[in-house]
Design a protein around this motif. Structure first.
Motif, mmCIF file in Angstrom:
data_model
loop_
_atom_site.group_PDB
_atom_site.id
_atom_site.type_symbol
_atom_site.label_atom_id
_atom_site.label_comp_id
_atom_site.label_asym_id
_atom_site.label_seq_id
_atom_site.Cartn_x
_atom_site.Cartn_y
_atom_site.Cartn_z
ATOM 1 N N ILE A 287 0.873 -1.179 0.000
ATOM 2 C CA ILE A 287 0.000 0.000 0.000
ATOM 3 C C ILE A 287 0.906 1.225 0.000
ATOM 4 O O ILE A 287 1.235 1.795 1.050
ATOM 5 N N PRO A 288 1.381 1.654 -1.154
ATOM 6 C CA PRO A 288 2.371 2.750 -1.240
ATOM 7 C C PRO A 288 1.892 4.034 -0.576
ATOM 8 O O PRO A 288 2.709 4.785 -0.037
ATOM 9 N N LEU A 289 0.613 4.272 -0.653
ATOM 10 C CA LEU A 289 0.095 5.518 -0.087
ATOM 11 C C LEU A 289 0.443 5.640 1.393
ATOM 12 O O LEU A 289 0.763 6.723 1.882
ATOM 13 N N LEU A 290 0.438 4.511 2.098
ATOM 14 C CA LEU A 290 0.793 4.531 3.519
ATOM 15 C C LEU A 290 2.291 4.278 3.726
ATOM 16 O O LEU A 290 2.940 4.963 4.508
ATOM 17 N N TRP A 291 2.806 3.276 3.000
ATOM 18 C CA TRP A 291 4.179 2.847 3.249
ATOM 19 C C TRP A 291 5.185 3.949 2.946
ATOM 20 O O TRP A 291 6.144 4.157 3.685
ATOM 21 N N ASN A 292 4.966 4.663 1.874
ATOM 22 C CA ASN A 292 5.927 5.692 1.473
ATOM 23 C C ASN A 292 5.956 6.874 2.432
ATOM 24 O O ASN A 292 6.887 7.683 2.394
ATOM 25 N N PHE B 77 12.110 5.476 7.936
ATOM 26 C CA PHE B 77 12.864 4.231 7.817
ATOM 27 C C PHE B 77 12.729 3.376 9.078
ATOM 28 O O PHE B 77 12.505 2.158 9.013
ATOM 29 N N LEU B 78 12.851 4.006 10.248
ATOM 30 C CA LEU B 78 12.811 3.245 11.503
ATOM 31 C C LEU B 78 11.444 2.615 11.730
ATOM 32 O O LEU B 78 11.340 1.491 12.240
ATOM 33 N N TYR B 79 10.397 3.337 11.351
ATOM 34 C CA TYR B 79 9.056 2.768 11.511
ATOM 35 C C TYR B 79 8.860 1.602 10.543
ATOM 36 O O TYR B 79 8.198 0.608 10.861
ATOM 37 N N LEU C 136 7.915 -2.136 11.710
ATOM 38 C CA LEU C 136 6.744 -2.840 11.193
ATOM 39 C C LEU C 136 7.147 -4.149 10.531
ATOM 40 O O LEU C 136 6.438 -5.157 10.625
ATOM 41 N N ARG C 137 8.305 -4.126 9.792
ATOM 42 C CA ARG C 137 8.772 -5.383 9.186
ATOM 43 C C ARG C 137 9.085 -6.420 10.275
ATOM 44 O O ARG C 137 8.727 -7.595 10.155
ATOM 45 N N SER D 171 14.250 3.113 21.577
ATOM 46 C CA SER D 171 13.052 3.377 20.780
ATOM 47 C C SER D 171 12.917 2.355 19.665
ATOM 48 O O SER D 171 11.812 1.900 19.343
ATOM 49 N N TYR D 172 14.068 2.007 19.053
ATOM 50 C CA TYR D 172 14.077 1.035 17.969
ATOM 51 C C TYR D 172 13.487 -0.305 18.419
ATOM 52 O O TYR D 172 12.736 -0.954 17.697
ATOM 53 N N VAL D 173 13.846 -0.719 19.657
ATOM 54 C CA VAL D 173 13.374 -2.011 20.176
ATOM 55 C C VAL D 173 11.989 -1.892 20.785
ATOM 56 O O VAL D 173 11.080 -2.681 20.483
ATOM 57 N N PHE D 174 11.806 -0.867 21.647
ATOM 58 C CA PHE D 174 10.556 -0.785 22.404
ATOM 59 C C PHE D 174 9.377 -0.288 21.571
ATOM 60 O O PHE D 174 8.227 -0.455 21.959
#
Length: 996
Positions: A602-607, A611-613, A617-618, A913-916
Motif C-alpha cells: 500500500i504505497p500511499l501509507l508505506w511511502n 525508515f525506523l518505523y 513494522l517489518r 526506541s528502535y526495540v521498544f
C-alpha cells in the motif's frame, strides 16, 4: 560437566529462570489460594459453630413449650442436646441515655448456642444481663440496661425487672453476621441483643427450643444435608406431638378454669340473689312500717280530735251542771228557811252529791283533755320524725340499689368474661409448629453464599492463569532451545544422548516450575484465605482464628500441571531439534527469506513512513511466531484485567438495579390469614395513615419442572392491575413486558438461562399439594435477586380449580424516591416506621423491607471487592511477568541486531526506541485483541460464577475498558524502563563475532 553447565545456564539467564518461576508461582498460587479459601473459611466456620454448639434445629410454636417438651425432644435418638429459650423484643435505653433503642432479649442456654464472653462474665442473677459486643461503643460493664416504660404490657409482663446490670459483652453464634433482625417495634430494626439469666424472665414457658444433633458433620456438606433430611421428619413429628400435648393441656386447663369460674359465678350469683331478696324484703318491711305509722298517726289524730271534742262537750255540760247546781244551791240557801230539816238535809245531800259528782266528772274530763294534749304532742313528734324515717328509708333503698347495680355490673362483667373465655377456648386453634434448620439463620445462609462466590471464581480464573503460564513457559523454553541449538549439536557430536541433553533443559524448566509451584502454593494458601477472611470479618462475628488448609492432593495436582506446562513445553521444543543431525545443529539456522509485508503493498501509507518505523513494522509482521506469542500473552493479560474489572461492574450494582429499577416497592407483607375483600378493605383503612399504596397478591413457593430437573421458585399471581407500579417486568433490551394473561407466564432470565427456556416454550409449575399448571412463556424478564415466575390469577383459578390465597401485599410506604433512585435518610426512616406500624396490625405475620436485602447483599458485594482486587492484582502481576519475559526473550534473540545498530551510531534513546517501539505496537494490538477476548472471558466467568440467591448483570463499563488498556500500557512502559538498562549493557563487539 553437563550438570555444571546446567547451573551455569541458570545463573547466566537468571531473569528468564525467575520469569518461569514467577509465572508458575502466580498461576499455582492463584489457583490453590482461591481453591483452598472456601475450604478454609468453611472449616473455620464449622469448627467455630461446633465449639459454640450451634443449633441444628430451631423449633417454635404459637403456644410455646414447657420443660416437659424440652425433655421429650432431648430424648429423641438423633438429638444430643435440647435447650429451651425465651426471647422477646423490647425498647431500652442505656443508663444516662435519652433515646429508646431496640434490643432482642434472650435467656442463656446450656448445651446449645453457647456464648463467648468478650469481656466480663455471664449474668447470674435475675437483674443482670450480658450484651452484644457491638451494641455499645464504650465498655458498658457495670452500667444499666433500662427497659422503657412504653413497651407493651405483654413484653413488660415477661420480664422480672425493669433495670438490668450489664455484667459482660458476648458473641452469640445465633448472630453470625452484622444483621440483628427486624421487629414490630420502633423503626423496625433490632439494634443488638442481650442475654438474661433464665430467672430474669417472668414466664413459665419457652418461646423456642434449640436442638443439637449427635452427629456432627462439616457445615454445607452433603453429609450434613443428608442427616438433616433424615432427621427432619422425626423432629417435626416430635415437635408437633409436644405442641399437641400442650394444646390439649392448655384447653383442658382453660376449660377447668372456666368451669371453676362458672361454678364460682353461680354460687356468688345465688348468694347475691338471696341477699338481694332479703334486702328488698327488709326495705319493703321498713316502707310498710312507715306507711303503717303514717296511717296510725292519721287515725290517732282523728281519734284525739274526736275525743277532745267529746271531752270539751262533756266539760261544757259538766260546767253547765256545776253552774246549775250552784244556782240550785243559791235557791236552796234562799229557800232554806222555808224548808224542813229533812228537806234541808235531803236537799243538802243531793246538792253535795251532785257537786261532788260534777267535780269528779270535770276532773276526769280535764284528765282526758290532758291525755289528748299529750297524745297530740306524741302525734306531732311522730309527724316530725316521719320525713326523717322516709329519708332514711330512701337512703337505705338508694344504697341498696347502688350495691345491687354494682353487683349486677360485676356479674355482667363476669358473664362477659366467661363468655369471652368460652369464645377464646373455642377459637384456640391447634398450634402452628415451625421446625427450622440452620438455613433459617440469616448469617449461616449468607456465609454459604459468600463462600460459594469465592469458590465459583476459583473454578474459572485459574484455568486462564495456567494457560498463559503454559504459553510463557513454552515460549521461553522454545526460544532458549533455539538459541542453544549449536550447543545441542556440539553435545550430540560429543556423544551425549538425547535424554542427557534434554535433561539439562528439563531440569532448567522443571526446577523453576517446582520452586515456583512450592512458593505459590504455600504462600498463597496463606495469603489468599487471610485477605479474604479479613474482608469477610467486617461482616461476620466468627471469633475463631482462620483454619489454614494445606490441601496435599491439590498441591500434587498443581505441581503436576506446573511440571507438565514447563517440562512438556521443553520436551516439545527439544524434540524438534533432536530430529536433526549434529552437523546441521552446529550451524545456525538460515535466516528466513525476506518477504514484503502487507503494508508495503500500500504505497500511499508505506511511502509516508520513516525508515525506523518501516523496520519496526517489518520486524513485527515478518516474525509471525513471535508476533503470535506476544499477542496471545499480552492480550490474555488484558483480557484477565478486563474480566476482573468487569466482574466488579457486574456485581456491584445488581442490588441497585433490582430495587431501583425492578422491585420498586418498599417492603412486602406476609399475612397469617387469607386476605378476603373484607379484610383487605379493613386493612387498607387501618394502614392508610402509614402507607402510600398497597397491592395484594398471591405469593407462594412452587416447583418449576423442566424435564427431569426440579427447581424451587417463587410464584406471584396477580390480576395485573397496577402491578407495574410495584414491579417492572422488563426484558434484556429494557422494554416493558405486559403482565401475562390466562395460561401465560413470565419468568426471570436466570431460570431461562439455567434450563434453556425461551419464548413460546411450555413450563410446568407444581404447588405444595402436588397440583400442576402448564403455562406458555410469553416473556423473559430481568431479575437479579431470587427467582420469580409471574402468572395471572385467572390461570391459577382455571388450572388449579380454586382461588389463590392472598397472603402477601406489596407496599409503597412513602412517596417514591427521586428520579435517580436516591433514597434519603428521612425516607428510609419513614419506611421503617411504616413497616413497624404495619407489623403490629391484625393478621400481619411478617414484614420484609427491601432496604434490608439491599444492605445485606450490598455488604456481601463489598467483601467480594477484596476477591476482585486479588483477581485484578494477580492479573496485573501476570501481565507484568508476561511482558517482561517476552520482552527479555525479544532482546535476547536480537542481541546481535541491537549491537549492530549501536555500532552504526544509534544513541541509547534511539536504540531503546528502535526495540521498544515494537513492544508498544504489539502491546496496542494485543490490548485491542484482549478487549474482545476479555469480553468473551468475562461472559464465560459470569456464567460460571453462580449463586442461587443472585443473578449477576453481565456488563462492563467503558471505564473498565479504558483501565484495562491503560494498565496494560503501564506495565509495558514499566517493563521497557526495566529493560532499558539491559539494552545499555549490550556490548557492541557482539556484532563483530563470527557465527562460527
Amino acid at each position: 560437566m553437563l550438570k555444571k553447565t546446567t547451573f551455569r545456564e541458570i545463573r547466566s539467564s537468571l531473569g528468564r529462570y525467575i520469569a518461569i518461576m514467577a509465572i508458575v508461582a502466580l498461576g499455582v498460587g492463584f489457583f490453590s489460594g482461591l481453591k483452598v479459601t472456601r475450604e478454609a473459611m468453611v472449616s473455620t466456620a464449622s469448627d467455630y459453630l461446633s465449639d459454640s454448639r450451634f443449633f441444628d434445629y430451631q423449633i417454635m410454636s404459637t403456644l410455646g413449650f414447657t420443660e416437659e417438651d424440652v425433655k421429650a425432644l432431648s430424648d429423641q435418638a438423633s438429638v444430643a442436646a435440647a435447650a429451651g429459650s425465651v426471647s422477646v423484643d423490647a425498647l431500652y435505653r442505656a443508663e444516662g441515655g435519652t433515646i429508646d433503642q431496640i434490643v432482642k432479649l434472650h435467656s442463656v442456654t446450656e448445651g446449645v448456642n453457647t456464648l463467648e464472653v468478650k469481656s466480663g462474665r455471664l449474668p447470674q442473677a435475675e437483674n443482670e444481663c450480658a450484651v452484644d459486643y457491638r451494641l455499645f461503643a464504650e465498655d458498658p460493664i457495670g452500667k444499666k440496661l433500662i427497659i422503657a416504660d412504653n413497651n407493651d404490657k405483654d413484653t413488660l409482663d415477661m420480664l422480672k425487672s425493669r433495670e438490668y446490670i450489664i455484667t459482660g459483652t458476648v458473641v452469640s453464634p445465633i448472630y453470625l453476621n452484622f444483621e440483628r433482625g427486624s421487629t414490630s417495634l420502633g423503626d423496625g430494626k433490632v439494634d443488638g441483643f442481650a442475654y438474661l439469666d433464665r430467672s430474669g424472665f417472668d414466664t413459665d414457658y419457652f418461646t423456642e427450643i434449640y436442638l443439637r444433633l449427635n452427629q456432627n458433620y462439616q457445615i454445607y456438606s452433603q453429609s450434613y444435608d443428608d442427616i438433616i433430611e433424615a432427621t427432619k421428619d422425626d423432629v417435626k413429628a416430635a415437635a408437633e406431638l409436644c405442641a399437641d400435648k400442650r394444646y390439649k393441656k392448655l384447653i383442658r386447663e382453660a376449660k377447668d378454669e372456666l368451669e371453676d369460674g362458672q361454678r364460682e359465678y353461680d354460687e356468688n350469683y345465688a348468694a347475691y340473689q338471696s341477699e338481694k331478696a332479703d334486702a328488698e324484703a327488709k326495705l319493703a318491711d321498713s316502707w310498710q312500717q312507715i306507711q303503717n305509722g303514717k296511717a296510725e298517726i292519721e287515725k290517732n289524730k282523728k281519734e284525739l280530735n274526736d275525743n277532745e271534742k267529746k271531752l270539751k262537750d262533756a266539760l261544757k255540760q259538766v260546767e253547765a251542771g256545776i253552774l246549775q247546781t250552784a244556782q240550785k244551791r243559791q235557791e236552796f240557801e234562799a229557800g232554806k228557811p222555808y224548808m224542813s230539816e229533812t228537806e234541808i238535809a235531803q236537799t243538802e245531800a243531793a246538792l253535795s252529791k251532785a257537786e261532788k259528782q260534777l267535780a269528779a266528772n270535770k276532773k276526769q274530763i280535764q284528765g282526758g283533755l290532758s291525755q289528748v294534749a299529750a297524745g297530740r304532742k306524741e302525734m306531732e313528734r311522730a309527724e316530725r320524725d316521719l320525713p326523717g324515717n322516709i329519708e332514711k328509708y330512701e337512703k337505705a333503698r338508694a344504697d341498696a340499689e347502688a350495691e345491687f347495680a354494682k353487683a349486677e355490673k360485676e356479674f355482667k362483667k363476669a358473664r362477659r368474661e366467661l363468655r369471652e373465655a368460652r369464645e377464646e377456648i373455642r377459637d384456640i386453634k391447634a398450634p402452628d409448629t415451625f421446625v427450622l434448620d440452620r438455613y433459617s439463620n440469616v448469617g449461616y445462609a449468607c456465609f454459604e453464599s459468600d463462600s460459594t462466590i469465592v469458590d465459583s471464581i476459583a473454578k474459572v480464573f485459574p484455568i486462564f492463569f495456567f494457560l498463559i503460564a503454559a504459553l510463557v513457559c513454552m515460549t521461553t523454553m522454545t526460544r532458549m532451545v533455539d538459541e542453544q541449538r549449536t550447543q545441542i549439536g556440539v553435545m550430540k557430536a560429543l556423544g551425549y544422548s538425547n535424554g542427557a541433553i534434554a535433561g539439562k533443559y528439563l531440569f532448567y524448566s522443571g526446577s523453576a516450575a517446582f520452586i515456583g509451584c512450592m512458593i505459590g502454593f504455600f504462600s498463597c494458601c496463606y495469603v489468599f484465605p487471610e485477605v479474604i477472611w479479613v474482608a469477610y470479618g467486617m461482616m461476620y462475628d466468627f471469633s475463631a482464628d482462620l483454619y489454614y488448609i494445606v490441601n496435599v492432593p491439590l498441591g500434587i495436582i498443581s505441581l503436576a500441571v506446573s511440571l507438565l506446562c514447563s517440562m512438556g513445553a521443553t520436551m516439545v521444543s527439544c524434540w524438534s531439534e533432536f530430529r536433526e543431525v549434529p552437523a546441521q545443529l552446529i550451524r545456525p539456522k538460515a535466516p528466513k527469506d525476506g518477504k514484503r509485508i502487507l503494508l508495503e503493498r500500500i504505497p500511499l501509507l508505506w511511502n509516508r513512513l520513516s525508515f525506523l518505523y518501516k523496520v519496526s513494522l517489518r520486524n513485527i509482521f515478518r516474525y509471525k511466531k513471535r508476533f503470535f506469542m506476544m499477542v496471545v500473552g499480552i492480550s490474555g493479560c488484558t483480557a484477565l484485567l478486563l474480566t476482573g474489572l468487569g466482574l466488579r461492574d457486574s456485581v456491584k450494582n445488581v442490588v441497585d438495579y433490582q430495587f431501583d429499577e425492578i422491585q420498586v416497592y418498599d417492603y412486602s407483607i406476609t399475612f397469617d390469614k387469607d386476605m378476603t375483600a373484607k379484610r383487605q378493605e379493613a386493612f387498607l383503612e387501618k394502614a392508610s395513615d402509614c402507607t402510600e399504596d398497597i397491592l395484594f397478591v398471591h405469593q407462594s413457593s412452587v416447583d418449576l419442572i423442566v424435564g427431569k430437573n426440579t427447581k424451587s421458585v417463587t410464584m406471584i399471581a396477580s390480576g395485573g392491575e397496577r402491578f407495574d407500579q410495584f414491579v417492572n417486568l422488563k426484558d434484556a433490551k429494557d422494554r416493558q413486558l405486559p403482565y401475562p394473561a390466562k395460561n401465560e407466564a413470565v419468568l426471570c432470565s436466570k431460570l431461562a438461562d439455567d434450563y434453556g427456556l425461551s419464548m413460546g416454550d411450555m413450563l410446568t409449575l407444581r404447588n405444595e399439594d402436588g397440583k400442576e399448571m402448564s403455562l406458555s412463556i410469553v416473556g423473559i424478564c430481568e431479575n437479579y435477586v431470587y427467582n420469580y415466575v409471574y402468572i395471572s390469577q385467572d390461570s391459577y383459578v382455571e388450572q388449579l380449580g380454586e382461588s389463590p390465597e392472598i397472603k402477601c401485599a406489596l407496599v409503597h410506604a412513602a412517596p417514591k424516591p427521586d428520579a435517580d433512585g436516591t433514597q434519603s435518610d428521612e425516607r428510609m426512616q419513614a419506611v421503617y416506621a411504616s413497616s413497624a406500624k404495619v407489623l403490629d396490625m391484625d393478621h400481619v405475620a411478617a414484614v420484609s423491607v427491601n432496604q434490608d436485602m439491599r444492605n445485606r447483599v450490598g455488604n456481601m458485594m463489598k467483601s467480594l471487592d477484596y476477591v476482585i482486587a486479588l483477581v485484578i492484582l494477580s492479573a496485573g502481576a501476570l501481565a507484568f511477568i508476561v511482558l517482561y519475559n517476552l520482552t527479555n526473550i525479544n532482546i535476547t534473540e536480537r542481541i546481535r541486531e541491537i549491537a549492530t545498530i549501536k555500532v552504526l551510531g544509534f544513541y541509547p534513546g534511539e536504540t531503546s526506541s528502535y526495540v521498544f517501539r515494537e513492544n508498544i505496537f504489539l502491546t496496542a494490538i494485543s490490548a485491542l485483541v484482549g478487549l474482545g477476548l476479555g469480553k468473551w472471558l468475562h461472559a464465560f466467568v459470569m456464567y460460571n460464577v453462580r449463586v442461587d440467591l443472585l443473578c449477576f448483570d453481565v456488563r462492563i463499563s467503558w471505564l473498565s475498558y479504558v483501565l484495562a488498556v491503560a494498565l496494560t500500557f503501564v506495565f509495558a512502559f514499566v517493563v521497557n524502563l526495566a529493560m532499558y538498562y539491559k539494552l545499555d549493557r549490550i556490548s557492541m563487539t557482539e556484532s563483530l563475532k563470527s557465527i562460527e
